[in-house]
Design a protein around this motif. Sequence first.
Motif, PDB file in Angstrom:
ATOM      1  N   LEU A  70      -4.025   5.091   1.634  1.00 13.85           N
ATOM      2  CA  LEU A  70      -4.556   3.125   1.722  1.00 13.85           C
ATOM      3  C   LEU A  70      -3.201   3.070   2.402  1.00 13.85           C
ATOM      4  O   LEU A  70      -3.756   2.235   3.756  1.00 13.85           O
ATOM      5  CB  LEU A  70      -4.155   2.851  -0.194  1.00 13.85           C
TER       6      LEU A  70
ATOM      7  N   ALA B  21       1.130  -0.982  -0.207  1.00 13.07           N
ATOM      8  CA  ALA B  21      -0.171   0.082  -0.038  1.00 13.07           C
ATOM      9  C   ALA B  21       0.613   1.412  -0.534  1.00 13.07           C
ATOM     10  O   ALA B  21       0.876   2.119  -0.503  1.00 13.07           O
ATOM     11  CB  ALA B  21      -0.604  -0.099   0.895  1.00 13.07           C
TER      12      ALA B  21
ATOM     13  N   TRP C 263      -2.866  -2.695  -5.308  1.00 13.21           N
ATOM     14  CA  TRP C 263      -4.259  -2.576  -4.758  1.00 13.21           C
ATOM     15  C   TRP C 263      -4.685  -4.311  -4.621  1.00 13.21           C
ATOM     16  O   TRP C 263      -5.292  -4.607  -4.168  1.00 13.21           O
ATOM     17  CB  TRP C 263      -4.893  -2.343  -5.929  1.00 13.21           C
TER      18      TRP C 263
ATOM     19  N   TRP D 149     -11.036   3.033 -14.477  1.00 13.14           N
ATOM     20  CA  TRP D 149     -10.329   3.173 -13.445  1.00 13.14           C
ATOM     21  C   TRP D 149     -10.353   5.188 -13.605  1.00 13.14           C
ATOM     22  O   TRP D 149      -9.868   5.807 -14.221  1.00 13.14           O
ATOM     23  CB  TRP D 149      -8.608   3.016 -13.591  1.00 13.14           C
TER      24      TRP D 149
ATOM     25  N   MET E  57     -10.833  -5.819 -10.156  1.00  4.11           N
ATOM     26  CA  MET E  57      -9.642  -4.892 -10.414  1.00  4.11           C
ATOM     27  C   MET E  57      -9.053  -5.864 -11.691  1.00  4.11           C
ATOM     28  O   MET E  57      -8.928  -5.048 -12.524  1.00  4.11           O
ATOM     29  CB  MET E  57      -9.081  -4.154  -9.264  1.00  4.11           C
TER      30      MET E  57
ATOM     31  N   GLY F 129     -11.114   6.623  -8.187  1.00  5.83           N
ATOM     32  CA  GLY F 129      -9.756   5.495  -7.789  1.00  5.83           C
ATOM     33  C   GLY F 129      -8.790   5.843  -7.893  1.00  5.83           C
ATOM     34  O   GLY F 129      -8.499   7.055  -8.222  1.00  5.83           O
ATOM     35  N   PRO F 130      -8.007   5.420  -7.675  1.00  2.00           N
ATOM     36  CA  PRO F 130      -6.454   5.233  -7.876  1.00  2.00           C
ATOM     37  C   PRO F 130      -6.104   5.640  -8.789  1.00  2.00           C
ATOM     38  O   PRO F 130      -6.407   5.069  -9.877  1.00  2.00           O
ATOM     39  CB  PRO F 130      -5.846   4.047  -7.104  1.00  2.00           C
TER      40      PRO F 130
ATOM     41  N   GLN G 202     -11.065  -0.458  -0.189  1.00  4.95           N
ATOM     42  CA  GLN G 202     -10.506  -0.400   0.725  1.00  4.95           C
ATOM     43  C   GLN G 202     -11.375  -0.044   1.605  1.00  4.95           C
ATOM     44  O   GLN G 202     -10.038   0.093   2.906  1.00  4.95           O
ATOM     45  CB  GLN G 202     -10.453   1.444   0.109  1.00  4.95           C
TER      46      GLN G 202
ATOM     47  N   SER H 120      -5.091  -6.777  -1.794  1.00  5.66           N
ATOM     48  CA  SER H 120      -6.386  -7.664  -1.518  1.00  5.66           C
ATOM     49  C   SER H 120      -6.289  -9.064  -1.316  1.00  5.66           C
ATOM     50  O   SER H 120      -7.044  -9.432  -0.504  1.00  5.66           O
ATOM     51  CB  SER H 120      -7.534  -7.196  -2.524  1.00  5.66           C
TER      52      SER H 120
ATOM     53  N   PHE I 178     -14.415   2.057  -5.202  1.00  7.28           N
ATOM     54  CA  PHE I 178     -12.577   1.233  -5.096  1.00  7.28           C
ATOM     55  C   PHE I 178     -12.639   1.521  -3.223  1.00  7.28           C
ATOM     56  O   PHE I 178     -12.244   1.001  -2.557  1.00  7.28           O
ATOM     57  CB  PHE I 178     -12.270   2.596  -5.690  1.00  7.28           C
TER      58      PHE I 178
ATOM     59  N   PRO J  34       0.747   2.717  -4.220  1.00  3.63           N
ATOM     60  CA  PRO J  34      -0.608   3.962  -3.469  1.00  3.63           C
ATOM     61  C   PRO J  34      -1.247   3.929  -5.205  1.00  3.63           C
ATOM     62  O   PRO J  34      -2.618   3.175  -5.088  1.00  3.63           O
ATOM     63  CB  PRO J  34      -0.065   4.915  -2.243  1.00  3.63           C
ATOM     64  N   GLU J  35      -0.834   4.296  -6.141  1.00  3.23           N
ATOM     65  CA  GLU J  35      -1.948   4.418  -7.189  1.00  3.23           C
ATOM     66  C   GLU J  35      -2.007   3.021  -8.151  1.00  3.23           C
ATOM     67  O   GLU J  35      -1.394   3.291  -9.076  1.00  3.23           O
ATOM     68  CB  GLU J  35      -0.995   5.683  -7.634  1.00  3.23           C
TER      69      GLU J  35
END
Length: 670
Positions: free
Chosen positions: A396, A17, A27, A512, A471, A516-517, A116, A31, A112, A21-22
């Motif tokens: 995140l 994370a 992500w 996206w 995702m 969201g990121p 998170q 998860s 999204f 992060p982007e």
Amino acid sequence: MMVRLVILAELVAIAAAFAMPESLQGWVLMSLVLATAALMVAIFLPPSSLGLARLLRPSLVAVLAAPALWMALQAVPMPIGKLGNPIWATASATLNEPLAEKITVDTTATMFSLVQYCAVLAAALIAAAIALDRYRAAQLLHILLSIATIVTAMWFGREIAGVAGPDGSPIAVLGVLLSCATAIRAVDQVLRRSRPRTIALSPLPALSAAIIAMIICMAALLIRANSTAVVAALLGSEILLSVFAVRRWFPGLWGTAGVLATATIIFIATATVIPFRTNTDLTIVLSTSSQAATERMLQDVAPVGSGAGASTVLLPIFQDAGVGDSPERPTAAATIVIDMGWAFLCALVVAALLCASILIRRALSRTYDYVFPALGAGALIAVTILAFSDHGILGLGASLLIAALFGLAFGQSLSGAERDAISSETKATSDQIANQAPAPRRRLTSASVTIWPRVSLMVLGIVLIVQAAWMALPDRYFGARSSLPSVLSTAAAGPNAMSKTVSLAAAREDLWIRGGPSFTRDSALAADEQRTAPPMTSDEFARALRSSPLRGDIWLLLAATSKHSSPQPSTAAMLRMSYYTAPNDLDLLPLRVSVALAADAMVRDTDLRELIKRDVSLVVRHRPALKPALVTAYRSASADGKIYLEGLISELDPAFLDQVHARSSRMGSR
């Protein structure tokens, strides 16, 4: 062995994370790792483990599931039309097709946010399961301290080098609290080492590491000159020190009352140092940055909110023009109000204060290991203060770190909980130093005790796996996400040249979005995928708007691709939606002016004429670097479009009108 794997999974998820992060891959990895850890705890949880069942009662499960259910409810069609956001009715009329009304203004952004929240919830529950064992709790404390210190040091280095990046103040505050807790625990071990029958490792290495971490984190906060973050760290540390003083030197009712009274006075005195803003909304009262757009959003927010993640989507509509390089960041409290409503924020604040009081009470009732619940109480106070000053706690990485810290605090908050989940290799040692707690009056069967924790963790793990697939699969089928601003600039060079690149970028933006990121991949791979991808039609742009009707860029691309195949009133309506949903996005201006001036019918539209005038005035007076876009728009404009544009430019800058004619003539002769 299983516990070590779970701790490693928690570490990998938090590191991913912070490191990515982007990134879509970050992500998905987060998860999947958290889902695996949750399923491992659910499947291999010992039947004799009563500690997690004591913490994770059915009532608490319902409370923790409530935010996720509310986010899901925001994203489903409303049975009564008036409950939904009006944007859906407007988009339905523009697209000339029925669209179900929803509370959220952006379904993908809400999904999204749900991803998170599920990840944060999983991190907290996994940390609580690990922390049932006092030795595992100590290991987790040291791991969280290491992560906070490393992230703070990296942020500190970027600040010194002048490199832009996310604000690391919340992580530095957590680092101060974690180092303070580690130091107190080490000092407590030193004071107890002279007691017989006490087996413990040397606390000096932990104490040294805590002092170094404290210096790094406090230096970062002081040099950053963030007074609110410094005060939040001091107030959180004050709670830790107060509990330590009560447990070591002032036991008993009167001693506890004296220490708490003194701490309250110091708390209030310290809080007065925080710089409060006046004549502003309560949610941004501690913010030191500009919050003009946030105030406008708060004035327009509905009682039920605009949907989780909606603040990021709404911000471009309310912010001033030309702030793309330094976008405004609403505070976490303001974001929660905009997304979920005022009632949700009030419930969170009340829950935070109640949990802090519960943790303080449990810390004062413990003989040993009181540091963990005291740490959670201090972190709750600090995080609540930070929520009204900046946005960082909703990041995140920061949210996962906070969740793991709270899981650690609650996992060790109950006296004797560690003996219920004691590991086989430390059982003999733990029996010698564990707290003496009376046995429960009524023994529950192992099946009934562990059913709620097992079911909750298993459901959460399955949900995380489904979300990871949601995702990952679009990334496989649609390839890389192109940079939409560059695509729009390319498209503006020729309004008739809506290429594969534009189509691919818009389709990718459907999945996206800004809520969201921002996902990116290797540019060479992206270019290869764009060359091999089939061109997409206006139907696919419309599909994007069915989940994100506030996408001004998609409305513009749909208007540009459909102006030759759709009736002019439909194209004008789409262009009008682009103006209304992205009025200040300068990246859209070149293509938008070209499309608006390309047809006589749109130039004669009264509303569009005013909107075109605003764009042209913005370019001529405030953004001269975009003047070549007006030359391109003039060349492709219709007869009425050229006349109208000439009239606007002559009023604003007559000298530039001569340049437009000259450049247009040179470009036409080529």
